[in-house]
Scaffold this active site. Structure first.
Site, short mmCIF file in Angstrom:
data_model
loop_
_atom_site.label_atom_id
_atom_site.label_comp_id
_atom_site.label_asym_id
_atom_site.label_seq_id
_atom_site.Cartn_x
_atom_site.Cartn_y
_atom_site.Cartn_z
N ASN A 1 0.85 -1.20 0.00
CA ASN A 1 0.00 0.00 0.00
C ASN A 1 0.88 1.24 0.00
O ASN A 1 2.10 1.15 -0.06
CB ASN A 1 -0.95 -0.02 1.21
N ASP B 1 -4.51 -6.24 5.19
CA ASP B 1 -5.61 -6.99 5.81
C ASP B 1 -5.67 -8.40 5.25
O ASP B 1 -6.19 -9.31 5.88
CB ASP B 1 -6.94 -6.27 5.53
N LYS C 1 8.37 -17.20 -10.71
CA LYS C 1 7.63 -16.06 -11.22
C LYS C 1 6.36 -16.52 -11.96
O LYS C 1 6.44 -17.42 -12.81
CB LYS C 1 8.55 -15.28 -12.18
N ASP D 1 -4.82 -9.79 13.08
CA ASP D 1 -4.97 -8.37 13.45
C ASP D 1 -4.07 -8.06 14.65
O ASP D 1 -4.38 -8.43 15.79
CB ASP D 1 -6.44 -8.06 13.76
N ILE D 2 -2.97 -7.38 14.39
CA ILE D 2 -1.98 -7.10 15.44
C ILE D 2 -2.60 -6.26 16.55
O ILE D 2 -2.46 -6.55 17.73
CB ILE D 2 -0.75 -6.35 14.84
N PHE E 1 -4.87 3.30 14.67
CA PHE E 1 -5.15 4.29 13.64
C PHE E 1 -6.30 3.75 12.79
O PHE E 1 -6.50 2.54 12.71
CB PHE E 1 -3.92 4.51 12.74
N LYS F 1 -12.27 -3.47 18.61
CA LYS F 1 -10.93 -3.97 18.94
C LYS F 1 -10.56 -3.65 20.39
O LYS F 1 -9.44 -3.92 20.81
CB LYS F 1 -9.90 -3.36 17.99
O1 PMT Z 1 2.96 6.06 6.56
P1 PMT Z 1 2.43 7.40 6.03
O2 PMT Z 1 2.65 7.56 4.56
O3 PMT Z 1 2.93 8.55 6.85
O4 PMT Z 1 0.84 7.37 6.21
C1 PMT Z 1 0.28 7.35 7.48
C2 PMT Z 1 -0.90 6.38 7.57
C3 PMT Z 1 -2.04 6.88 6.70
C4 PMT Z 1 -0.48 4.97 7.10
C5 PMT Z 1 -1.30 6.31 9.09
O5 PMT Z 1 -1.68 7.60 9.51
C6 PMT Z 1 -2.45 5.33 9.30
O6 PMT Z 1 -3.62 5.63 9.16
N1 PMT Z 1 -2.09 4.06 9.66
C7 PMT Z 1 -3.06 2.94 9.76
C8 PMT Z 1 -3.36 2.45 8.37
C9 PMT Z 1 -4.34 1.29 8.37
O7 PMT Z 1 -3.99 0.22 7.97
O8 PMT Z 1 -5.54 1.58 8.87
P2 PMT Z 1 -6.76 0.51 8.94
O9 PMT Z 1 -7.95 1.34 9.21
O10 PMT Z 1 -6.76 -0.39 7.76
O11 PMT Z 1 -6.36 -0.34 10.21
C10 PMT Z 1 -6.81 -0.02 11.53
C11 PMT Z 1 -5.76 -0.31 12.55
O12 PMT Z 1 -5.54 -1.73 12.62
C12 PMT Z 1 -4.39 0.32 12.31
O13 PMT Z 1 -3.89 0.77 13.55
C13 PMT Z 1 -3.56 -0.84 11.78
O14 PMT Z 1 -2.18 -0.68 12.14
C14 PMT Z 1 -4.18 -2.02 12.51
N2 PMT Z 1 -4.07 -3.30 11.82
C15 PMT Z 1 -4.69 -3.51 10.62
C16 PMT Z 1 -4.62 -4.77 10.04
C17 PMT Z 1 -3.88 -5.80 10.69
N3 PMT Z 1 -3.76 -7.00 10.15
N4 PMT Z 1 -3.27 -5.55 11.86
C18 PMT Z 1 -3.35 -4.33 12.45
O15 PMT Z 1 -2.79 -4.12 13.51
#
Ligand code: PMT
Length: 422
Positions: A200, A269, A279, A296-297, A314, A332
Site C-alpha cells: 500500500n 488486511d 515467477k 490483526d496485530i 489508527f 478492537k
Molecule cells: O505512513 P504514512 O505515509 O505517513 O501514512 C500514514 C498512515 C495513513 C499509514 C497512518 O496515519 C495510518 O492511518 N495508519 C493505519 C493504516 C491502516 O492500515 O488503517 P486501517 O484502518 O486499515 O487499520 C486499523 C488499525 O488496525 C491500524 O492501527 C492498523 O495498524 C491495525 N491493523 C490492521 C490490520 C492488521 N492486520 N493488523 C493491524 O494491527
C-alpha cells in the site's frame, strides 16, 4: 537564535521581541546572507546584545565564540532555516558561525524552515529534515500559505507568535518520561512470487514522526517498521520487518515490555494464500488470486490479559471516517483511535479494482479537499476515546505527532487515575 538568509529573516526580528517579552535572554547569530535581508543592528537593538556574524573574528572569538555561545544557550533556534542551512546542518558541515554553532550545541535545537514550496517538497530537503529529526532536532512548521515568491503551499516560516508559543510551551517535565513505547510504522509487503508483492501507499512518515515525538517526550522507543526509505531515529530500537506475519510476530514478542502500543502501520488486511516459488507467467487473460485474512496485530495487543499496554490504533478511511473509527475503537477494545482520511489521490477505477492495492479497495467517492494521510508530509487526525474526541487540524506530521503523543500521555494518565480511584 540563529538567522539564515531568507526573506522570513524580517519575521525573526519580531520573534526576538516576543521571546524577550516572555523573559528569555536572546543572543543572535546571523549568516552573511541573512545580513542581506536585515541589518545586524536591528537584531542588536531588539536583543540588547551585539550580533555574532563571523566564525573567525578575533574579537568575537575572545568574547563569545561558537563554543562559548553553544555552552551559554539553553536552546538553539534556527529561524528562518533555509534549505541550504538545513542541508549543511544535516550533513555536519561547519563552514560558518551558524553551522559551527549547530555542531557545537548540546542543548535542544529547534529549526523553523522557510523556503519556496517546491524546495520544501524536494526529496533531498525532506531527507535532510528526516536526518535532523533522527538527530533529535525539533522542526517547527513550516506553515502553509502565500509565499514571497508568489506561489502558495507549505514552506512559509511559521508565524513568530506560534514559534514563540511553541518554545515557551516546551514541557519541563517530559510527559512520557520513564515509559516504554512500541510503535508500528510503514507498509507491509505480501509476496505473490519471488518478484511481486501486494503493498500500500504508506511511507512510514507518520509512524516515524511518532517515534521521534515519543523519544522527545522522554520515552524509550521500539519501532517495528515495514519497508520504508526513512532513517530511523538514532535512539530508537528498530526492528525491520516485511510482511504482516513478521510484523505480528515482532510486535507480540516485544509488547509485554512496553507501556504504550501505537499501531500506525498500514498492515495488509489480506495476504496471498500461497506464494509461488517461481515467477507467475503471463498466460491467461485473467488470473484469480486467493487472499486470506492476516492476523490483526492491534486487536491481539488490545486483547492481551497480561501486560496489556495502553493501546492506540489508527483508522485510515476513504469514507464514513467517524463511523468506522468508532467501530474499530469498540470492536478492537482500544484505548484511543486516531482516524485520518486517505486515498485522496485520484486513481482510475481499473487500477483500484484490478491492481495490486487489494487491501484498500473502495469504489465510493473520495474526499478530495485536503491532502494528508498516505505518503504526505502533512496530516490531520480525528482522535476518539470512549468518553471524548479531539480534532488535530492539518499540519506537518512531526508537529501532529507531538500533539498526538501529549494527548496519549494525558489520556493514559487519566485512565491510570480512574483505575486507582475506582
Ligand atoms: O505512513 P504514512 O505515509 O505517513 O501514512 C500514514 C498512515 C495513513 C499509514 C497512518 O496515519 C495510518 O492511518 N495508519 C493505519 C493504516 C491502516 O492500515 O488503517 P486501517 O484502518 O486499515 O487499520 C486499523 C488499525 O488496525 C491500524 O492501527 C492498523 O495498524 C491495525 N491493523 C490492521 C490490520 C492488521 N492486520 N493488523 C493491524 O494491527
Amino acid at each position: 537564535m540563529a538567522v539564515s538568509g531568507g526573506i522570513a529573516a524580517y519575521k525573526s526580528a519580531e520573534l526576538v521581541r516576543l521571546l524577550r517579552k516572555q523573559g528569555a535572554t536572546v543572543r543572535v547569530v546571523m549568516t552573511h546572507s541573512a545580513m542581506q535581508f536585515v541589518s545586524p543592528l536591528t537584531f542588536q537593538a531588539l536583543s540588547g546584545h551585539p550580533v555574532h556574524t563571523e566564525l573567525l573574528d578575533t574579537d568575537q572569538e575572545n568574547a563569545m565564540g561558537h563554543i562559548s555561545l553553544a555552552r551559554w544557550a539553553d536552546a538553539l533556534l534556527i529561524a528562518p532555516a533555509t534549505a541550504n542551512t538545513l542541508a549543511k546542518c544535516s550533513h555536519g558541515l561547519a563552514d560558518d558561525l551558524l553551522s559551527t554553532l549547530y555542531l557545537a550545541a548540546s542543548c535542544p535545537v529547534y529549526v523553523a524552515p522557510a523556503m519556496n514550496q517546491a524546495m520544501w517538497h524536494k526529496p533531498v530537503t525532506q531527507e535532510n529534515i528526516q536526518k535532523l529529526l533522527s538527530h533529535g532536532v525539533t522542526v517547527i512548521g513550516p506553515a502553509q500559505g502565500d509565499q514571497a515568491c508568489g506561489e502558495t503551499g507549505f514552506g512559509r516560516m511559521s508565524e513568530p507568535v506560534d514559534i514563540c508559543r511553541y518554545l515557551m510551551n516546551q514541557p519541563v517535565v517530559q510527559c512520557l518520561s520513564g515509559l516504554k513505547v512500541l510503535i508500528s510504522a510503514g507498509p507491509t509487503r505480501e509476496p505473490l512470487d519471488p518478484v511481486r508483492y501486494i503493498t500500500n501507499r504508506s511511507s512510514g512518515k507518520m509512524g516515524y514522526a511518532l517515534a521521534n515525538a515519543a523519544l522527545k517526550a522522554g520515552a524509550k522507543v521500539t519501532l517495528v517498521s515495514g519497508p520504508v526509505t526513512l532513517s530511523a531515529p538514532v535512539n530508537a530500537d528498530l526492528i525491520s520487518v516485511e510482511t504482516a506475519e513478521q510484523m505480528h510476530a515482532a510486535v507480540m514478542s516485544k509488547v509485554a515490555e512496553h507501556d504504550i502500543y501505537i499501531g500506525a502501520a498500514a498492515v495488509a488486511d489480506y495476504s496471498p494464500a500461497s506464494i509461488e516459488n517461481q515467477k507467475i507467467k503471463k498466460q491467461s487473460e485473467q488470473i484469480t488470486l486467493t487472499l486470506v485474512k492476516t492476523k490483526d496485530i492491534l486487536a491481539d495487543v488490545a486483547g492481551l490479559d497480561n501486560h496489556r499496554p495502553f493501546t492506540v490504533g489508527f483508522a485510515a478511511e476513504t469514507h464514513d471516517l467517524e463511523h468506522y473509527a468508532l467501530d474499530k475503537l469498540r470492536r478492537k477494545n482500544l484505548d484511543m483511535i486516531a482516524a485520518n482520511w486517505v486515498g485522496q489521490v485520484s486513481l482510475n477505477p481499473p487500477f483500484t479494482k484490478g491492481g495490486m492495492q487489494l487491501d484498500k479497495v473502495s469504489d465510493t467517492p473520495r474526499r478530495t479537499s485536503e491532502k494528508g494521510g498516505f505518503d504526505s508530509d502533512q496530516n490531520a487526525l480525528q482522535v476518539y476515546w470512549n468518553t471524548g474526541s479531539k480534532n488535530l487540524a492539518m499540519t506537518d506530521k512531526n508537529q501532529l505527532a507531538e500533539l498526538l503523543i501529549s494527548l496519549i500521555a494525558e489520556r493514559r494518565e487519566q485512565k491510570t487515575h480512574e483505575k486507582n480511584t475506582a
